[in-house]
Design a protein around this motif. Structure first.
Motif, PDB file in Angstrom:
ATOM      1  N   ARG A  35      38.446  36.666  50.255  1.00 46.26           N
ATOM      2  CA  ARG A  35      37.252  36.696  49.401  1.00 46.26           C
ATOM      3  C   ARG A  35      35.995  36.333  50.186  1.00 46.26           C
ATOM      4  O   ARG A  35      34.941  36.961  50.023  1.00 46.26           O
ATOM      5  CB  ARG A  35      37.429  35.732  48.225  1.00 46.26           C
ATOM      6  CG  ARG A  35      38.470  36.191  47.225  1.00 46.26           C
ATOM      7  CD  ARG A  35      38.128  35.835  45.800  1.00 46.26           C
ATOM      8  NE  ARG A  35      37.840  34.421  45.585  1.00 46.26           N
ATOM      9  CZ  ARG A  35      37.427  33.926  44.411  1.00 46.26           C
ATOM     10  NH1 ARG A  35      37.246  34.741  43.387  1.00 46.26           N
ATOM     11  NH2 ARG A  35      37.202  32.626  44.274  1.00 46.26           N
ATOM     12  N   ASP A  83      33.637  45.012  47.800  1.00 44.08           N
ATOM     13  CA  ASP A  83      33.891  44.600  46.420  1.00 44.08           C
ATOM     14  C   ASP A  83      35.351  44.784  46.026  1.00 44.08           C
ATOM     15  O   ASP A  83      35.895  43.998  45.240  1.00 44.08           O
ATOM     16  CB  ASP A  83      33.003  45.405  45.463  1.00 44.08           C
ATOM     17  CG  ASP A  83      31.531  45.040  45.603  1.00 44.08           C
ATOM     18  OD1 ASP A  83      31.249  43.938  46.106  1.00 44.08           O
ATOM     19  OD2 ASP A  83      30.676  45.863  45.223  1.00 44.08           O
ATOM     20  N   TYR A 101      37.455  41.927  47.346  1.00 43.40           N
ATOM     21  CA  TYR A 101      37.164  40.716  46.574  1.00 43.40           C
ATOM     22  C   TYR A 101      37.910  40.740  45.238  1.00 43.40           C
ATOM     23  O   TYR A 101      38.489  39.737  44.809  1.00 43.40           O
ATOM     24  CB  TYR A 101      35.656  40.587  46.339  1.00 43.40           C
ATOM     25  CG  TYR A 101      35.250  39.248  45.773  1.00 43.40           C
ATOM     26  CD1 TYR A 101      34.894  38.196  46.606  1.00 43.40           C
ATOM     27  CD2 TYR A 101      35.243  39.031  44.395  1.00 43.40           C
ATOM     28  CE1 TYR A 101      34.546  36.954  46.091  1.00 43.40           C
ATOM     29  CE2 TYR A 101      34.894  37.795  43.871  1.00 43.40           C
ATOM     30  CZ  TYR A 101      34.550  36.763  44.718  1.00 43.40           C
ATOM     31  OH  TYR A 101      34.209  35.527  44.203  1.00 43.40           O
ATOM     32  N   ALA A 102      37.913  41.902  44.590  1.00 36.30           N
ATOM     33  CA  ALA A 102      38.590  42.027  43.296  1.00 36.30           C
ATOM     34  C   ALA A 102      40.092  41.805  43.432  1.00 36.30           C
ATOM     35  O   ALA A 102      40.699  41.067  42.639  1.00 36.30           O
ATOM     36  CB  ALA A 102      38.312  43.404  42.698  1.00 36.30           C
ATOM     37  N   THR A 138      40.859  38.142  44.181  1.00 37.13           N
ATOM     38  CA  THR A 138      40.671  37.350  42.967  1.00 37.13           C
ATOM     39  C   THR A 138      41.877  37.497  42.039  1.00 37.13           C
ATOM     40  O   THR A 138      42.387  36.515  41.489  1.00 37.13           O
ATOM     41  CB  THR A 138      39.393  37.792  42.236  1.00 37.13           C
ATOM     42  OG1 THR A 138      38.265  37.599  43.102  1.00 37.13           O
ATOM     43  CG2 THR A 138      39.193  37.006  40.946  1.00 37.13           C
ATOM     44  N   ALA A 189      38.203  37.978  35.500  1.00 40.88           N
ATOM     45  CA  ALA A 189      37.168  38.307  36.484  1.00 40.88           C
ATOM     46  C   ALA A 189      37.573  39.526  37.314  1.00 40.88           C
ATOM     47  O   ALA A 189      36.751  40.412  37.592  1.00 40.88           O
ATOM     48  CB  ALA A 189      36.922  37.107  37.396  1.00 40.88           C
ATOM     49  N   ALA A 190      38.848  39.566  37.714  1.00 39.93           N
ATOM     50  CA  ALA A 190      39.327  40.696  38.502  1.00 39.93           C
ATOM     51  C   ALA A 190      39.267  41.987  37.696  1.00 39.93           C
ATOM     52  O   ALA A 190      38.841  43.036  38.207  1.00 39.93           O
ATOM     53  CB  ALA A 190      40.754  40.437  38.977  1.00 39.93           C
ATOM     54  N   ASP A 248      37.272  42.719  35.257  1.00 41.25           N
ATOM     55  CA  ASP A 248      35.868  43.140  35.134  1.00 41.25           C
ATOM     56  C   ASP A 248      35.425  43.876  36.398  1.00 41.25           C
ATOM     57  O   ASP A 248      34.740  44.910  36.318  1.00 41.25           O
ATOM     58  CB  ASP A 248      34.975  41.923  34.900  1.00 41.25           C
ATOM     59  CG  ASP A 248      35.108  41.367  33.484  1.00 41.25           C
ATOM     60  OD1 ASP A 248      35.634  42.085  32.617  1.00 41.25           O
ATOM     61  OD2 ASP A 248      34.689  40.199  33.275  1.00 41.25           O
ATOM     62  N   ARG A 249      35.809  43.353  37.558  1.00 41.84           N
ATOM     63  CA  ARG A 249      35.422  44.001  38.816  1.00 41.84           C
ATOM     64  C   ARG A 249      36.144  45.337  38.990  1.00 41.84           C
ATOM     65  O   ARG A 249      35.551  46.306  39.476  1.00 41.84           O
ATOM     66  CB  ARG A 249      35.712  43.081  40.000  1.00 41.84           C
ATOM     67  CG  ARG A 249      34.722  41.923  40.118  1.00 41.84           C
ATOM     68  CD  ARG A 249      35.006  41.028  41.305  1.00 41.84           C
ATOM     69  NE  ARG A 249      33.975  40.002  41.438  1.00 41.84           N
ATOM     70  CZ  ARG A 249      32.879  40.124  42.198  1.00 41.84           C
ATOM     71  NH1 ARG A 249      32.676  41.232  42.884  1.00 41.84           N
ATOM     72  NH2 ARG A 249      31.994  39.141  42.267  1.00 41.84           N
ATOM     73  N   TYR A 250      37.415  45.382  38.633  1.00 41.32           N
ATOM     74  CA  TYR A 250      38.143  46.652  38.701  1.00 41.32           C
ATOM     75  C   TYR A 250      37.442  47.710  37.850  1.00 41.32           C
ATOM     76  O   TYR A 250      37.288  48.873  38.260  1.00 41.32           O
ATOM     77  CB  TYR A 250      39.583  46.479  38.201  1.00 41.32           C
ATOM     78  CG  TYR A 250      40.523  45.750  39.131  1.00 41.32           C
ATOM     79  CD1 TYR A 250      40.416  45.851  40.516  1.00 41.32           C
ATOM     80  CD2 TYR A 250      41.556  44.961  38.619  1.00 41.32           C
ATOM     81  CE1 TYR A 250      41.295  45.182  41.362  1.00 41.32           C
ATOM     82  CE2 TYR A 250      42.447  44.293  39.445  1.00 41.32           C
ATOM     83  CZ  TYR A 250      42.311  44.401  40.821  1.00 41.32           C
ATOM     84  OH  TYR A 250      43.188  43.744  41.637  1.00 41.32           O
ATOM     85  N   ALA A 265      34.298  47.841  36.943  1.00 43.78           N
ATOM     86  CA  ALA A 265      33.030  48.229  37.557  1.00 43.78           C
ATOM     87  C   ALA A 265      33.245  49.187  38.725  1.00 43.78           C
ATOM     88  O   ALA A 265      32.414  50.076  38.985  1.00 43.78           O
ATOM     89  CB  ALA A 265      32.279  46.981  38.029  1.00 43.78           C
ATOM     90  N   LEU A 266      34.356  49.013  39.436  1.00 40.37           N
ATOM     91  CA  LEU A 266      34.662  49.874  40.581  1.00 40.37           C
ATOM     92  C   LEU A 266      35.324  51.182  40.170  1.00 40.37           C
ATOM     93  O   LEU A 266      35.472  52.089  40.996  1.00 40.37           O
ATOM     94  CB  LEU A 266      35.594  49.131  41.553  1.00 40.37           C
ATOM     95  CG  LEU A 266      34.999  47.941  42.304  1.00 40.37           C
ATOM     96  CD1 LEU A 266      36.110  47.113  42.953  1.00 40.37           C
ATOM     97  CD2 LEU A 266      34.023  48.435  43.370  1.00 40.37           C
TER      98      LEU A 266
END
Length: 691
Positions: free
Chosen positions: A467, A476, A479-480, A483, A505-506, A508-510, A512-513
């Motif tokens: 991370r 990103d 990082y996802a 996390t 949190a992961a 949410d990032r997934y 977004a990606l």
């Protein structure tokens, strides 16, 4: 019963004396080695002997071709893979292998050991000490440096009897209608004598009858023999110092003669094929070898030409045709590849093909092709490991090795190879230190593997490092994923609130990606576990049903197995035992197909609880014993987690109360004697019968 002996595509000729001696040798020693010059028939004799002896071994016969293995440190990995050892712990492969074999009555055939003779001897001693019912049959040009081994020297065939018959049989395959007669026997025997009775050399010569007359074969062989002997001796002066060395020269002469008689493009393909460490498909040959001046469309015809000249063996398998080279033929091709100056470029193409294969598998893993990916990866296992070893041992190729090790996460995690995966990932990270997206991927994959092995402290350190580095280079995705896996570490530490935050949190990032794959799906399932362990079954089921819908839409089965496990837990918690049992067995069935031991042992533990709750405490105790044995290959039982451990404790309490401590312990002990296959069969039975 295990069995993977090569199918004999051609008839077996003679060798009655050798087979008789081997039968007697097996009664005197559990380690028997066949030695002799290349091409003399060691492998054929070993395979025939093993076939004859197969019924003597309750656990079958395992054949392992070591000709493509470069380094002795990989020997134990090759043997474990061939036998099907699945181990998820952090212990060494030696420990996992000896543990697997300790109660097996198995015949292990190690073929082509000469380049790893000391490592093979050491491993044989280790395994034979650990497994008192194991037998080892090995072939090698060099004898094992062991006094206790039964060493048997394989001599060339007697010319008048066996060699002439072999020539006639192979000639008949090349030229239907050929018969050994009084008139042609002298010429056949002259050819066999000139070739020192070496079976491979004789087969190559007999194959020339497809295009030439017998007398022409004899005269051309004689004409070429002296020139090629001189070339062979020049290349290896030792070939003229002993009978064995002279036979080596003879075999080189025969192979060199076959090389001369090949068309130019056949010679080039022969050389390029030498990079393959094991058998290969037409598609692989086209991808690796079909470049200028060879075109992919002509590879099939060129392969057929090499098969007809006995320079390639074509094997037919349920999943299609495969081709393989004998090690002496491959070695000759490798020499020509070096002479052509193509060795490095061809190795790079081989590595690129393995990387492409891994990337295709990674993409197809999320979808209906998962089972096909699993079987294909198992089929190409030797090539993948060879490519990893080559890349991580070659200056300038380390990054490619790191990329391949990370891409294969689905193979390490989804197909039961955590121990192998950890070995390659650790080695890759130690070799390639430059901060790149490939390194970050390898870091989070290693963290994922380490968590499943129960090595949480190391995993957390790696994931935190991943991370931190991901923030520095704006990666990103890394990082996802890191996390997400930190959430897994928190989950098995019973820090469910912390795990929930990481998973959310992961996810949410997934989102977004735009990431959607088996890893993303597992984040949903693990979030559902976090909810369930906090007592929020409603949200757990809601998230699981969302995940199950994604699985059904995309045809994903591996992740679905874990969805079913969580839903089973929820159904049991609601008092719906029949539904819980059905879901647990479906989960177990899928994970068993993928050799995922974590996914196998968790539902077995849960099915044991269902048996105990339903009044079948004897079955529950036996299954708990079986699970105990499987956990030895997985790692820390139930991850040391109180919540993962709850079904086990509940089943144990119920069973001991009903059976009494003494009978419970007896049933538990019976379970520890079961193999994984037997344990799964017992757990899958919906109507348990009295034990």
């Amino acid at each position: 019963m295990f069995g993977n002996l090569p199918v004999e595509e051609t008839s077996f000729i003679g060798r009655r004396h050798e087979l008789s001696v081997l039968r007697k040798a097996r009664t005197r020693s559990r380690l028997v080695t066949l030695t002799g010059t290349g091409g003399v028939g060691k492998t054929r004799i070993a395979v025939r002997s093993a076939t004859e002896a197969a019924n003597e071994f309750d656990d079958g016969v395992c054949f392992i071709d070591l000709s493509g293995l470069r380094h002795g440190e990989l020997l134990v990995h090759a043997v474990a893979a061939a036998i099907g050892v699945t181990d998820h712990t952090t212990r060494s492969q030696e420990e996992a292998l000896t543990d697997h074999l300790e109660d097996k009555r198995l015949l292990l055939v190690l073929d082509t050991c000469e380049h790893l003779v000391e490592a093979c001897a050491d491993l044989a001693v280790l395994l034979l000490r650990a497994a008192p019912r194991l037998h080892v049959l090995a072939t090698s040009r060099q004898p094992f440096p062991l006094q206790d081994a039964q060493q048997f020297l394989v001599e060339p065939m007697p010319v008048v009897d066996e060699a002439a018959v072999l020539f006639a049989q192979r000639a008949r395959e090349a030229c239907p209608g050929f018969e050994l007669t009084d008139s042609n026997r002298p010429e056949v025997e002259r050819i066999c004598a000139r070739l020192d009775g070496i079976p491979l050399a004789i087969e190559l010569a007999a194959g020339r009858l497809r295009t030439e007359r017998l007398d022409t074969v004899g005269s051309r062989l004689e004409d070429r023999f002296q020139v090629l002997v001189e070339e062979a001796t020049e290349a290896d002066p030792q070939t003229s110092t002993s009978g064995g060395a002279n036979r080596h020269s003879t075999l080189r002469t025969a192979i060199g003669w076959s090389h001369e008689l090949c068309r130019p493009h056949e010679r080039l393909l022969w050389a390029r094929l030498s990079v393959f460490a094991g058998d290969f498909s037409l598609d692989a040959a086209q991808r690796v070898c079909g470049h200028s001046p060879l075109g992919e469309p002509e590879i099939a015809d060129l392969l057929a030409g090499l098969v007809t000249k006995s320079l390639l063996v074509r094997d037919k398998w349920p999943d299609g045709e495969r081709f393989r080279q004998l090690d002496t033929v491959r070695a000759y091709g490798g020499e020509w590849l070096r002479r052509l100056g193509e060795e490095q470029a061809q190795q790079s193409r081989y590595l690129a093909w393995c990387q492409e294969f891994a990337e295709q598998g990674e993409r197809a893993w999320f979808g209906p092709g998962q089972a096909a990916v699993f079987h294909a990866a198992r089929r190409e296992h030797t090539h993948l490991f060879t490519a990893l070893d080559s890349a991580l041992s070659t200056p300038g190729q380390e990054e490619a090795g790191l990329r391949l090790a990370g891409t294969l996460w689905f193979y390490w995690v989804g197909c039961g190879l955590l121990g192998d995966g950890r070995y390659w990932l650790d080695r890759a990270l130690a070799t390639a230190s430059r901060r790149t997206p490939d390194r970050l991927k390898a870091l989070w994959v290693t963290g994922y593997v380490a968590i499943l092995q129960g090595d949480s402290a190391v995993a957390v350190a790696m994931l935190e490092d991943c991370r931190a580095q991901a923030l520095r280079i704006d990666d990103d995705a890394a990082y996802a994923y890191a996390t997400h896996r930190l959430g897994c570490a928190a989950l098995i530490r019973d820090e469910h609130g912390v795990a929930q935050k990481y998973f959310e949190a992961a996810l949410d990032r997934y989102a977004a990606l735009g990431e959607l794959n088996s890893n993303v799906l597992m984040a949903r399932i693990e979030l559902a576990m976090a909810f369930a362990f906090q007592g929020d079954l409603e949200r757990a089921v809601e998230v699981c049903e969302q995940a199950r819908h994604i699985c059904d839409v995309h045809g994903e089965r591996w992740g679905k197995a874990y969805v079913l496990y969580v839903l089973s837990f929820a159904a049991w918690s609601r008092g719906q035992s029949d539904e819980a049992a059905e879901l647990a067995r479906e989960s177990l069935s899928i994970n068993y197909e993928f050799h995922d031991l974590v996914g196998v042992v968790l539902p077995i533990e849960f099915i044991a609880l269902l048996h105990a709750s339903g009044g079948h405490s004897d079955h529950a105790a036996v299954l708990q014993g079986a699970a105990h044995r499987i956990w030895r290959r997985v790692g820390l039982p139930l991850f040391g987690s109180a919540h993962f451990n709850a079904p086990h404790d509940a089943a144990r309490t119920l069973s001991r109360k009903e059976l009494g401590p003494e009978d419970y312990d007896k049933a538990f002990t019976r379970g520890t004697q079961l193999s994984v296959d037997q344990a799964v069969a017992l757990a899958m039975d919906p109507a348990p019968k009295p034990l």
